[in-house]
Design a protein around this motif. Structure first.
Motif, short mmCIF file in Angstrom:
data_model
loop_
_atom_site.label_atom_id
_atom_site.label_comp_id
_atom_site.label_asym_id
_atom_site.label_seq_id
_atom_site.Cartn_x
_atom_site.Cartn_y
_atom_site.Cartn_z
N VAL A 154 20.26 18.76 -0.34
CA VAL A 154 19.20 18.36 -0.56
C VAL A 154 18.21 17.91 0.74
CG1 VAL A 154 17.62 16.34 -1.62
CG2 VAL A 154 19.89 17.40 -2.85
N PRO A 155 17.19 18.41 1.01
CA PRO A 155 16.46 18.04 2.19
C PRO A 155 16.05 16.61 2.09
CG PRO A 155 14.93 19.20 0.61
CD PRO A 155 16.22 19.21 -0.06
N ILE A 156 15.77 16.14 3.48
CA ILE A 156 15.80 14.64 3.85
C ILE A 156 14.33 14.07 2.81
CG2 ILE A 156 14.05 14.75 5.52
CD1 ILE A 156 15.87 12.22 6.54
N ASP A 157 13.60 15.05 2.29
CA ASP A 157 12.39 14.58 1.50
C ASP A 157 12.45 14.89 0.06
OD1 ASP A 157 12.26 17.41 1.97
OD2 ASP A 157 9.72 16.93 2.26
N GLY A 158 13.71 15.30 -0.23
CA GLY A 158 13.82 15.75 -1.65
C GLY A 158 14.58 14.89 -2.48
N ALA A 159 15.06 15.31 -3.78
CA ALA A 159 15.77 14.16 -4.60
C ALA A 159 16.67 15.14 -5.57
CB ALA A 159 14.70 13.46 -5.36
N HIS A 160 17.48 14.41 -6.03
CA HIS A 160 18.53 15.02 -6.96
C HIS A 160 18.86 14.17 -8.45
CE1 HIS A 160 21.68 18.23 -8.12
NE2 HIS A 160 22.41 17.08 -8.60
N THR A 161 18.70 15.04 -9.54
CA THR A 161 18.75 14.43 -10.68
C THR A 161 20.08 14.87 -11.28
OG1 THR A 161 16.69 13.84 -11.14
CG2 THR A 161 18.00 13.72 -13.06
N ASP A 162 21.36 14.15 -11.72
CA ASP A 162 22.23 14.56 -12.46
C ASP A 162 22.24 13.55 -13.73
OD1 ASP A 162 24.87 14.73 -13.53
OD2 ASP A 162 25.84 15.22 -11.59
N GLY A 163 21.67 13.83 -14.74
CA GLY A 163 21.74 13.27 -15.89
C GLY A 163 20.86 12.07 -15.70
N ASN A 164 21.50 10.78 -15.81
CA ASN A 164 20.89 9.39 -15.79
C ASN A 164 20.59 9.15 -14.37
OD1 ASN A 164 23.60 8.91 -15.69
ND2 ASN A 164 23.21 6.84 -15.91
N LEU A 165 21.27 9.67 -13.43
CA LEU A 165 21.27 9.35 -11.94
C LEU A 165 20.30 10.21 -11.04
CD1 LEU A 165 22.80 7.88 -9.63
CD2 LEU A 165 24.64 9.84 -9.46
N VAL A 166 19.69 9.34 -10.37
CA VAL A 166 18.66 10.14 -9.59
C VAL A 166 18.79 9.49 -8.08
CG1 VAL A 166 16.24 10.52 -8.92
CG2 VAL A 166 16.82 10.26 -11.48
N THR A 167 19.19 10.39 -7.10
CA THR A 167 19.32 9.92 -5.90
C THR A 167 18.62 10.72 -4.77
OG1 THR A 167 21.15 11.81 -5.70
CG2 THR A 167 21.87 9.26 -6.17
N ALA A 168 18.61 10.45 -3.67
CA ALA A 168 17.82 11.04 -2.34
C ALA A 168 18.56 10.74 -1.18
CB ALA A 168 16.48 10.59 -2.60
N PRO A 169 18.12 11.47 -0.25
CA PRO A 169 18.91 11.20 1.05
C PRO A 169 18.56 10.00 2.02
CG PRO A 169 18.31 13.37 0.98
CD PRO A 169 17.81 12.67 -0.17
N ALA A 170 16.98 9.78 1.86
CA ALA A 170 16.46 8.79 2.80
C ALA A 170 15.29 8.42 2.32
CB ALA A 170 16.61 9.10 4.42
N TRP A 171 14.15 7.43 3.03
CA TRP A 171 12.92 6.98 2.56
C TRP A 171 11.97 8.35 2.37
CZ3 TRP A 171 9.33 7.58 6.02
CH2 TRP A 171 9.67 7.48 7.24
N PRO A 172 12.10 9.07 3.42
CA PRO A 172 11.14 10.16 3.32
C PRO A 172 11.06 10.96 1.93
CG PRO A 172 12.32 10.31 5.51
CD PRO A 172 12.92 9.32 4.38
N ALA A 173 11.93 10.79 1.22
CA ALA A 173 12.12 11.17 -0.14
C ALA A 173 11.27 10.62 -1.37
CB ALA A 173 13.62 11.65 -0.58
N HIS A 174 10.70 9.33 -0.86
CA HIS A 174 10.19 8.33 -1.94
C HIS A 174 9.34 9.16 -2.94
CE1 HIS A 174 10.85 4.48 0.24
NE2 HIS A 174 11.65 4.71 -0.53
N PRO A 175 8.25 10.20 -2.68
CA PRO A 175 7.67 10.75 -3.66
C PRO A 175 8.31 11.38 -4.67
CG PRO A 175 6.48 11.19 -1.49
CD PRO A 175 7.83 10.61 -1.24
N ALA A 176 9.28 12.16 -4.22
CA ALA A 176 10.14 13.15 -5.08
C ALA A 176 11.24 12.22 -5.86
CB ALA A 176 10.99 14.00 -4.24
N TRP A 177 11.79 11.09 -5.22
CA TRP A 177 12.92 10.39 -5.65
C TRP A 177 12.10 9.48 -6.80
CZ3 TRP A 177 13.89 4.85 -4.08
CH2 TRP A 177 14.99 4.31 -4.79
N LEU A 178 11.00 8.90 -6.57
CA LEU A 178 10.29 8.04 -7.67
C LEU A 178 9.86 8.89 -8.90
CD1 LEU A 178 8.72 5.65 -5.10
CD2 LEU A 178 10.69 4.95 -6.71
N ARG A 179 9.39 9.99 -8.46
CA ARG A 179 8.75 10.95 -9.44
C ARG A 179 10.06 11.24 -10.32
NH1 ARG A 179 7.66 15.15 -6.68
NH2 ARG A 179 5.80 14.11 -5.72
#
Length: 191
Positions: A154-179
Motif C-alpha cells: 500500500v502506498p504511504i498515502d493509501g489505505a487497505h480494508t480487510d472486512g472490518n479492519l481498515v489500516t494505513a502506513p502513516a498519516w499521509p494516508a488520512h484522506p484514504a484511511w478515514l474515508r
C-alpha cells in the motif's frame, strides 16, 4: 452516530491522534480517547513523525493531547468501533493486558477497527491478525508476519480494508484511511 474508542499513550503520533479524533467528531460520532494509567482531563505527549528523505522518519515534539475519558473501567462493549493510532505509544501499550483484551473484544464482535502506522503492533500482540491483510508502517511488517498476517503493498498515502479492519502506513494516508473507515462504519456524508 457511533461510539468510538481510541487507544492512545505518551508519544502517540500527533497527526494520527488529533486528525481522526477531530474528524470523526466532526461527522457526528462520539470519540473517547483513553490511555492506561491516565484519567479524563489528563494529557499525553505527542510526537510528529515526518518523512524528510532519511532512512526512516524523523521525530519532533508535538502537542499535548487531552484525554476525554478514563481508561480504568473502560467497557469495550459500550463502543461500536476502535481506533488505534501509531507513533511510539503502541510499542509499550501492547504490553498492557487490558489493552489487548479491549482489542480482542472488537475483533471477536466483528466491530470496525482502524489502525495506522505503528498501531498494528497492538493488533499483532493481541493475536488478531492471523489470516488478515493489515497495512502498517513498513517496520511493523515483521510483527504482522510473525503473527500470521500479511502486509499488503500500500502506498504511504493509501489505505487497505480487510472486512472490518481498515489500516494505513502513516498519516499521509488520512484522506484514504478515514474515508475507508467511514465506509466501514456506515457513515454517509453528502456534499
Amino acid at each position: 452516530m457511533k461510539r468510538i474508542l481510541m487507544l492512545v499513550g505518551d508519544f502517540v503520533e500527533d497527526y494520527e491522534v488529533m486528525v481522526p479524533f477531530q474528524a470523526l467528531q466532526m461527522v457526528g460520532h462520539v470519540v473517547h480517547a483513553v490511555c492506561p494509567g491516565k484519567r479524563a482531563g489528563d494529557r499525553v505527549r505527542t510526537a510528529v513523525h515526518d518523512f524528510e528523505g532519511d532512512q526512516t522518519y524523523s521525530e519532533k515534539p508535538g502537542h499535548n493531547f487531552a484525554l476525554n475519558a478514563t481508561f480504568e473501567g473502560t467497557d469495550a462493549s459500550h463502543y461500536d468501533a476502535l481506533v488505534v493510532p501509531g507513533g511510539r505509544a503502541p510499542e509499550y501499550l501492547r504490553l498492557n493486558a487490558a489493552v489487548l483484551d479491549i482489542v480482542r473484544h472488537f475483533f471477536a464482535a466483528n466491530k470496525p477497527v482502524a489502525a495506522i502506522c505503528h498501531g498494528p503492533q497492538i493488533l499483532a500482540a493481541a493475536g488478531v491478525l492471523k489470516g488478515r491483510a493489515c497495512s502498517a508502517y513498513p517496520a511493523v511488517g515483521p510483527d504482522i508476519g510473525v503473527c500470521g498476517g500479511t502486509l499488503p503493498d500500500v502506498p504511504i498515502d493509501g489505505a487497505h480494508t480487510d472486512g472490518n479492519l481498515v489500516t494505513a502506513p502513516a498519516w499521509p494516508a488520512h484522506p484514504a484511511w478515514l474515508r475507508a473507515f467511514l465506509t466501514v462504519l456506515g457513515t454517509k456524508i453528502e456534499a
